[in-house]
Motif scaffolding. Structure first.
Motif, PDB file in Angstrom:
ATOM      1  N   LEU B 460     -34.297 179.661  59.071  1.00 18.25           N
ATOM      2  CA  LEU B 460     -33.409 180.627  59.123  1.00 18.25           C
ATOM      3  C   LEU B 460     -33.807 181.676  60.114  1.00 18.25           C
ATOM      4  O   LEU B 460     -35.072 182.110  60.352  1.00 18.25           O
ATOM      5  CB  LEU B 460     -33.375 181.485  57.623  1.00 18.25           C
ATOM      6  N   THR B 461     -32.906 182.260  60.925  1.00 23.08           N
ATOM      7  CA  THR B 461     -32.941 183.072  61.953  1.00 23.08           C
ATOM      8  C   THR B 461     -33.028 184.475  61.373  1.00 23.08           C
ATOM      9  O   THR B 461     -33.145 184.782  60.169  1.00 23.08           O
ATOM     10  CB  THR B 461     -31.778 183.164  63.007  1.00 23.08           C
ATOM     11  N   ASP B 462     -33.730 185.598  62.190  1.00 24.46           N
ATOM     12  CA  ASP B 462     -34.037 186.939  61.589  1.00 24.46           C
ATOM     13  C   ASP B 462     -32.763 187.368  61.117  1.00 24.46           C
ATOM     14  O   ASP B 462     -32.710 188.129  60.038  1.00 24.46           O
ATOM     15  CB  ASP B 462     -34.370 187.572  62.718  1.00 24.46           C
ATOM     16  N   ASP B 487     -36.105 194.606  60.787  1.00 22.56           N
ATOM     17  CA  ASP B 487     -37.152 194.176  60.018  1.00 22.56           C
ATOM     18  C   ASP B 487     -37.689 193.062  59.526  1.00 22.56           C
ATOM     19  O   ASP B 487     -38.912 192.941  59.378  1.00 22.56           O
ATOM     20  CB  ASP B 487     -36.393 194.794  58.261  1.00 22.56           C
ATOM     21  N   VAL B 488     -36.730 191.954  59.775  1.00 22.22           N
ATOM     22  CA  VAL B 488     -37.336 190.797  59.518  1.00 22.22           C
ATOM     23  C   VAL B 488     -38.323 190.397  60.661  1.00 22.22           C
ATOM     24  O   VAL B 488     -39.193 189.753  60.527  1.00 22.22           O
ATOM     25  CB  VAL B 488     -36.192 189.505  59.403  1.00 22.22           C
ATOM     26  N   ALA B 489     -37.986 190.710  61.888  1.00 20.50           N
ATOM     27  CA  ALA B 489     -38.573 190.399  63.238  1.00 20.50           C
ATOM     28  C   ALA B 489     -39.933 190.577  63.251  1.00 20.50           C
ATOM     29  O   ALA B 489     -41.048 190.018  63.408  1.00 20.50           O
ATOM     30  CB  ALA B 489     -38.037 190.755  64.459  1.00 20.50           C
ATOM     31  N   ARG B 490     -40.219 192.147  62.502  1.00 23.53           N
ATOM     32  CA  ARG B 490     -41.412 192.674  62.381  1.00 23.53           C
ATOM     33  C   ARG B 490     -42.356 191.922  61.282  1.00 23.53           C
ATOM     34  O   ARG B 490     -43.142 191.861  61.714  1.00 23.53           O
ATOM     35  CB  ARG B 490     -41.118 194.386  62.075  1.00 23.53           C
ATOM     36  N   GLU B 491     -41.695 191.655  60.230  1.00 27.09           N
ATOM     37  CA  GLU B 491     -42.268 191.163  59.051  1.00 27.09           C
ATOM     38  C   GLU B 491     -42.711 189.729  59.652  1.00 27.09           C
ATOM     39  O   GLU B 491     -44.164 189.115  59.287  1.00 27.09           O
ATOM     40  CB  GLU B 491     -41.759 190.848  57.704  1.00 27.09           C
ATOM     41  N   ARG B 492     -41.874 188.872  60.501  1.00 22.71           N
ATOM     42  CA  ARG B 492     -42.555 187.512  60.699  1.00 22.71           C
ATOM     43  C   ARG B 492     -43.569 187.416  61.556  1.00 22.71           C
ATOM     44  O   ARG B 492     -44.505 186.494  61.728  1.00 22.71           O
ATOM     45  CB  ARG B 492     -40.967 186.863  61.493  1.00 22.71           C
TER      46      ARG B 492
END
Lengths: 266, 505
Positions: B460-462, B487-492
């Motif tokens: 799944l993409t961000d 948010d997702v990019a930071r967490e990933r």
């Protein structure tokens, strides 16, 4: 319907006679308020009279409005000591007879006075009924009375009637039995379904089948076919489970959920 | 007695249903002339020898130990019928009728040629009379006619176990279907004289179908429904009598490089089972309990009133799911079990995921239109929460819903719920890491403990993760809020937490 018990029972009755003192208990013959009058008539039993479809004929009779209670049975064994636990002959009652009573003439916490008496043999039940000038009801009499609900003489086609019967089967019996005196049916008779199993006079007529089932080819087909047809009748299987239970019994047997009531002719 | 004697015949017919049960080949009318070759005759090794032996009975999923005996003995089996209320699913109770207090009933193990003295006891508390028909018995009714037992009583009969194999036993008291539907069945193993080949684990699994007046998972005490039973519309299809009987903490266990033997029965009363273990191939199956094995089997059919012996070797660690591959029964009626295999990975047999790349396909197809709309809006800087929710809903279906279900309620004891989830509400940001890094090990959601594995959803993409989580947060009574692509990019980018899925990609 004054039918006579089968030969062996009549014999057993004779043998028991010296043991059964019939005096000592008041026998109210005229208007016994413990009994209700039932008109009888033609009745479609789950066990057709001719094995196919013929209705049963039930003569007018009186039926006890409630099962016999611990208190009533205590009075009976007090007046007739030969029916006390420990004194009764082994051929007339098995080892479980009244075993939940604290003593031979004392009830105790596990047998409250107004609970239906259970763990009684057919012989003991019959002897009790004699002291009320009565006998055990026949299967047809019992089934006829139990088909009624509060407003109808035959409520068996009503899913609610069937549900009430089946609900009792679906509950484990690990809690104390309620007292007698449930809702009255249209005849004023109570507790026929949903409290205890009850002895009937001719339970052994059903037993005949179990003893004699042979399984050679010709009978096999007929037995299986007939069984399947009978069990497809949703109206019937609730009652047929009672037949199965009664047919598992011998006259000296007692069980935790098996009591009785008495009947007499009008 | 004139009238009743006729009706008694009918009563007899109702109580003689056991007569329908079929017996093994020994009774074939046209047996070959060389009758000494019949298995049942080969199985008579003469009178019992030595002291009588008390049979070891076990509750499912356990199996009594192998019999290391080289002579026929007299074996005494004492089995008690108990009617009791037990859970059939979480928060749902049912009055089961049992052989030995469990569903299925106690496992019985004897040796071919043994003389079995069978004691059937009906507990004093029982309301019903019961009996037993053992398919391993050669004789009328399989013992049913000799074992009809009133509450508080005991019956005894004796049989010689002539044929080896795995056999169903069941109650045959009228109405037979109801007694079976209430749980009155189990297995008896008649070992061949030389015993079975040694294995590392033996387990006892038995399927049954159940009919309650209430719906699947409807809470409270549920009575038996005769009408559904006659229509063959079960509410539950279960392994070992309870949803979750062999999942979670109760899962069957093995290590890698071991041999597992399952004795799999099917009590019915109605359904035939397509027994399958997801991720395993049965090296050997004795179909229908017969003597001649089949090899390399994916799914084996187990008739109602039949059983099979299934063996396989464990090569790769992980959770293997036992199902009835009539698959709605597994995911919608409870026919689900787990065999947990622990041990080192063998990447040569199974690699795990090797490639993770984005494959967009045709994003303009109608069922993913909302996803495209959300993506365009994001690019234009005009994306609303509603667009995210709509896109997330479509992405959720087919990815997350496979385990967590379309309604977000998960599967009891296996996959935790997302709906009204206290775990999610406590820390919505944490959910990002769960999706991107995976999660394994114990966690508690809404008061229930789960111990399973969620792999990282690295495909799944961000953007997609942000939309899915926004959808989840704004659905099924969850607290609301919004997760962005950033948010997702930071967490990933952060290192995976300790409880992330171990198998790193």
């Amino acid at each position: 319907m004054a039918r006579r018990p089968p030969r062996w029972l009549r014999l057993a009755g004779w043998l028991c006679l010296p043991l059964m003192a019939t005096g000592g208990m008041p026998v109210a013959l005229a208007a016994d308020e413990r009994y209700a009058a039932l008109p009888g008539g033609e009745f479609a039993s789950v066990l057709p009279a001719d094995g196919k479809a013929a209705p049963a004929q039930v003569a007018p009779f009186h039926l006890r409005t409630t099962p016999v209670t611990n208190a009533e049975f205590l009075a009976f064994v007090t007046a007739h000591p030969q029916w006390q636990r420990g004194r009764v002959a082994g051929v007339l009652a098995d080892a479980g007879y009244l075993s939940h009573w604290v003593g031979p003439t004392a009830l105790g916490a596990a047998a409250l006075p107004q609970q239906p008496v259970t763990r009684v043999s057919w012989f003991a039940a019959q002897a009790y009924c004699e002291t009320e000038g009565a006998r055990l009801p026949t299967w047809y009499e019992w089934e006829y009375a139990a088909a009624a609900d509060a407003t109808r003489s035959d409520a068996r086609a009503d899913p609610a009637w069937r549900e009430r019967v089946l609900r009792w089967y679906g509950r484990p019996s690990n809690t104390a039995l309620p007292a007698v005196g449930g809702e009255a049916n249209v005849y004023g008779v109570r507790d026929l379904n949903g409290l205890v199993w009850e002895w009937v006079d001719d339970f052994n007529a059903l037993l005949v089948g179990v003893d004699s089932r042979d399984q050679d080819g010709a009978d096999k087909l007929r037995f299986c076919g007939a069984g399947a047809i009978s069990m497809q009748e949703k109206e019937n299987y609730a009652t047929l489970m009672r037949v199965a239970m009664l047919s598992a019994l011998k006259a000296a047997n007692t069980t935790n959920n098996l009591g009785f009531r008495c009947a007499k002719p009008l | 007695m004139q009238r009743l004697s006729v009706s008694a015949l009918l009563a007899a017919s109702m109580l003689a249903l056991a007569a329908c049960s079929s017996k093994p080949a020994a009774e074939l009318p046209h047996a070959p002339a060389v009758s000494t070759s019949l298995p049942s005759q080969r199985g008579d090794f003469g009178p019992p020898q030595g002291e009588p032996i008390q049979a070891v009975l076990t509750s499912p999923p356990n199996v009594p130990p192998p019999i290391h005996r080289n002579y026929p003995a007299k074996v005494i089996v004492e089995l008690e019928v108990v009617e009791k209320e037990m859970p059939i699913s979480e928060g749902v109770s049912y009055t089961f009728w049992t052989f030995g207090g469990t569903v299925p009933g106690s496992f019985i193990r004897v040796r071919q040629g043994d003389t079995v003295e069978f004691h059937l006891k009906n507990a004093p508390d029982s309301k019903m009379p019961h009996n037993i028909d053992l398919h391993g018995v050669t004789g009328p009714g399989g013992g049913a006619a000799s074992s009809f037992t009133a509450p508080g009583h005991e019956s005894q009969f004796t049989f010689k176990a002539l044929n080896q194999g795995i056999y169903v036993y069941h109650c045959a008291t009228a109405p037979v279907g109801m007694h079976i539907a209430n749980g009155m069945y189990g297995l008896i193993l008649v070992e061949p004289p030389e015993g079975l080949s040694p294995v590392d684990h033996e387990y006892y699994v038995m399927q049954g179908d159940f009919y309650t007046t209430g719906k699947y998972r409807e809470k409270g005490h549920q009575p038996f429904d005769m009408e559904k039973a006659i229509d063959e519309h079960p509410t539950y299809v279960l392994f070992n009598g309870k949803e979750g009987a062999i999942t979670g903490d109760n899962a069957l266990a093995a290590k890698t490089n071991e041999t597992v033997r399952l004795f799999v029965g099917n009590g019915g009363p109605n359904l035939v089972s397509s027994f399958h273990v997801i991720g395993e191939i049965f090296d050997k199956v004795q179909p229908e309990g017969g003597t001649h094995p089949q090899e390399n089997v994916q799914t084996t059919l187990i008739p109602a009133g039949g059983a099979a012996i299934v063996e396989f070797h464990t090569d790769v660690p992980g959770s293997y799911v036992l199902v009835d591959h009539s698959i709605f029964r597994a995911f919608n009626k409870g026919a689900l079990g787990i065999l947990k295999v622990d041990g080192p990975e063998d990447k040569l047999v199974y690699s795990g995921k090797e490639v993770d790349s984005v494959y967009l396909g045709d994003r303009s197809e109608p069922n993913l239109k909302a996803v495209s709309v959300a993506a365009q809006a994001h690019a234009a800087g005009t994306q609303t929460k509603e667009e995210q929710v709509a896109a997330g809903k479509q992405l959720f279906t087919g990815t997350c819903s496979v385990c967590h279900q379309d309604n977000g309620e998960g599967l009891a004891n296996v996959f935790p719920p997302l709906a009204k989830s206290d775990y999610l509400a406590a820390d919505p940001q944490r959910a990002i890491s769960v999706v991107t890094h995976g999660l394994s090990g114990k966690l508690t959601v809404n008061g229930h403990e789960y111990d399973s594995v969620m792999p990282p959803m690295a495909q799944l993409t961000d953007d997609e993760v942000a939309n899915i989580l926004t959808y989840v947060l704004n659905t099924w009574g969850n607290p609301g809020g919004r997760i962005t692509k950033e948010d997702v990019a930071r967490e990933r980018a952060k290192p995976a937490p300790a409880n992330a899925h171990k198998e790193e990609h």
